[in-house]
Design a protein around this motif. Sequence first.
Motif, PDB file in Angstrom:
ATOM      1  N   LEU A   1      -0.889  10.877   8.077  1.00 49.18           N
ATOM      2  CA  LEU A   1      -1.951  10.532   7.142  1.00 49.18           C
ATOM      3  C   LEU A   1      -3.164  11.444   7.312  1.00 49.18           C
ATOM      4  CD1 LEU A   1      -1.819   6.632   7.311  1.00 49.18           C
ATOM      5  CD2 LEU A   1      -0.943   8.115   5.503  1.00 49.18           C
TER       6      LEU A   1
ATOM      7  N   VAL B   1      -7.319   2.861   5.819  1.00 48.02           N
ATOM      8  CA  VAL B   1      -6.556   1.620   5.659  1.00 48.02           C
ATOM      9  C   VAL B   1      -5.622   1.425   6.847  1.00 48.02           C
ATOM     10  CG1 VAL B   1      -4.799   0.450   4.272  1.00 48.02           C
ATOM     11  CG2 VAL B   1      -6.692   1.633   3.151  1.00 48.02           C
ATOM     12  N   PHE B   2      -4.939   2.486   7.242  1.00 52.52           N
ATOM     13  CA  PHE B   2      -3.972   2.346   8.329  1.00 52.52           C
ATOM     14  C   PHE B   2      -4.681   2.162   9.665  1.00 52.52           C
ATOM     15  CE2 PHE B   2      -0.567   3.849  11.219  1.00 52.52           C
ATOM     16  CZ  PHE B   2       0.398   2.934  10.840  1.00 52.52           C
TER      17      PHE B   2
ATOM     18  N   SER C   1       1.544   4.683  -2.641  1.00 57.05           N
ATOM     19  CA  SER C   1       0.963   5.876  -2.035  1.00 57.05           C
ATOM     20  C   SER C   1       1.892   7.073  -2.188  1.00 57.05           C
ATOM     21  CB  SER C   1       0.679   5.628  -0.544  1.00 57.05           C
ATOM     22  OG  SER C   1      -0.235   4.571  -0.371  1.00 57.05           O
ATOM     23  N   THR C   2       1.374   8.232  -1.793  1.00 55.62           N
ATOM     24  CA  THR C   2       2.171   9.459  -1.816  1.00 55.62           C
ATOM     25  C   THR C   2       3.372   9.314  -0.888  1.00 55.62           C
ATOM     26  OG1 THR C   2       0.162  10.761  -2.189  1.00 55.62           O
ATOM     27  CG2 THR C   2       2.115  11.954  -1.414  1.00 55.62           C
TER      28      THR C   2
ATOM     29  N   SER D   1      -6.126   6.559   2.882  1.00 52.64           N
ATOM     30  CA  SER D   1      -4.956   6.134   3.646  1.00 52.64           C
ATOM     31  C   SER D   1      -5.208   6.033   5.150  1.00 52.64           C
ATOM     32  CB  SER D   1      -3.785   7.082   3.367  1.00 52.64           C
ATOM     33  OG  SER D   1      -3.403   7.021   2.018  1.00 52.64           O
TER      34      SER D   1
ATOM     35  N   PRO E   1       5.928   6.475   7.235  1.00 54.50           N
ATOM     36  CA  PRO E   1       5.727   5.036   7.033  1.00 54.50           C
ATOM     37  C   PRO E   1       7.019   4.244   6.870  1.00 54.50           C
ATOM     38  CG  PRO E   1       4.220   6.298   5.656  1.00 54.50           C
ATOM     39  CD  PRO E   1       5.213   7.264   6.213  1.00 54.50           C
TER      40      PRO E   1
ATOM     41  N   SER F   1      -2.554  13.776   0.480  1.00 52.11           N
ATOM     42  CA  SER F   1      -2.601  12.328   0.336  1.00 52.11           C
ATOM     43  C   SER F   1      -4.056  11.881   0.303  1.00 52.11           C
ATOM     44  CB  SER F   1      -1.846  11.629   1.481  1.00 52.11           C
ATOM     45  OG  SER F   1      -2.402  11.974   2.730  1.00 52.11           O
ATOM     46  N   SER F   2      -4.256  10.611   0.020  1.00 48.12           N
ATOM     47  CA  SER F   2      -5.604  10.079  -0.154  1.00 48.12           C
ATOM     48  C   SER F   2      -6.366  10.017   1.170  1.00 48.12           C
ATOM     49  CB  SER F   2      -5.528   8.679  -0.765  1.00 48.12           C
ATOM     50  OG  SER F   2      -6.784   8.048  -0.737  1.00 48.12           O
TER      51      SER F   2
ATOM     52  N   PHE G   1       0.835  -1.207   0.000  1.00 45.28           N
ATOM     53  CA  PHE G   1       0.000   0.000   0.000  1.00 45.28           C
ATOM     54  C   PHE G   1       0.866   1.252   0.000  1.00 45.28           C
ATOM     55  CE2 PHE G   1      -2.389   3.342   2.203  1.00 45.28           C
ATOM     56  CZ  PHE G   1      -3.537   3.374   1.435  1.00 45.28           C
ATOM     57  N   TRP G   2       1.891   1.299   0.856  1.00 47.82           N
ATOM     58  CA  TRP G   2       2.766   2.485   0.912  1.00 47.82           C
ATOM     59  C   TRP G   2       3.515   2.668  -0.397  1.00 47.82           C
ATOM     60  CZ3 TRP G   2       0.553   4.837   4.385  1.00 47.82           C
ATOM     61  CH2 TRP G   2       0.377   4.393   5.692  1.00 47.82           C
TER      62      TRP G   2
END
Length: 272
Positions: free
Chosen positions: A183, A199-200, A103-104, A196, A109, A192-193, A99-100
Amino acid sequence: MPAAQSTLSDRLQALVKGPQFVWWLGHVTMLTCTALYLPYWLTFNYAAGAHWYTRALLGALVSYTVVVYKSFPNIQFTAEFAQALFSEENVQYLLMAIFWWRSTPMLAPLIPYAIFAFFNSLNYTRTNILPAFFPAPPAGTTDATFNQVSAISRKIQVWTEKNHAAAMALVAYVEVVGVMGSLILGAITFQSSFLSPIVFANFLRFRYFFSLHTRAAFALIRARLDNLIVPQGGNPKVPPMVAQAYIAARGAITRFGMAAVQQPGADANARQ
């Protein structure tokens, strides 16, 4: 321990043929690329350093893929196997690394993976690489160089054993505060999304039940926030609406964390 009678070439060939060497290379790649990404992050030049970010996570993907493959060599299409698979913390970290990776780029992370990589690569260097270059001498003989290397190896072992628990506690705190905080801030500022944090949050929910260190981090943060916002008798500096909102948010987080997760009987502290 490699025999001194074997050649260096034979010892190195035996070393690099094992999957653990690939695992070690992944950790070294993760550490090196994280260090190279750090200057870009410090100078807010995130886009220019994105390639180091993705390469760092590729290193993590390699290491965790090796571990997961060794842990689950025979795939079974059963509910029991799926439950065991997704309850394994190395699988969870592998999925998060994927996922990371897409990701942005952010530094937070990378920190937990870098800490794991540091300890794992250091231990592998001590137990596998040093003996390959400096094997034990034949019985009844002494070797000054081997004795010096053995002393260094013992110091590394003592240091890692002494600092491992503190490092794992730091990882948990970074995940709860640093990663989640980054996040949430990134989602609020559209950097960022919005997906995120969700999910985290699910990842942290599993970590809460599988890691004593994560539970301790949550307990510490809650105690500090309670003392700051809603101490006994109330805090006159905090508006009542803010205190009520905090209590509501705390309750919602607790309910979310307790939902649909079964706590295991024993905690697994060591990451691979």
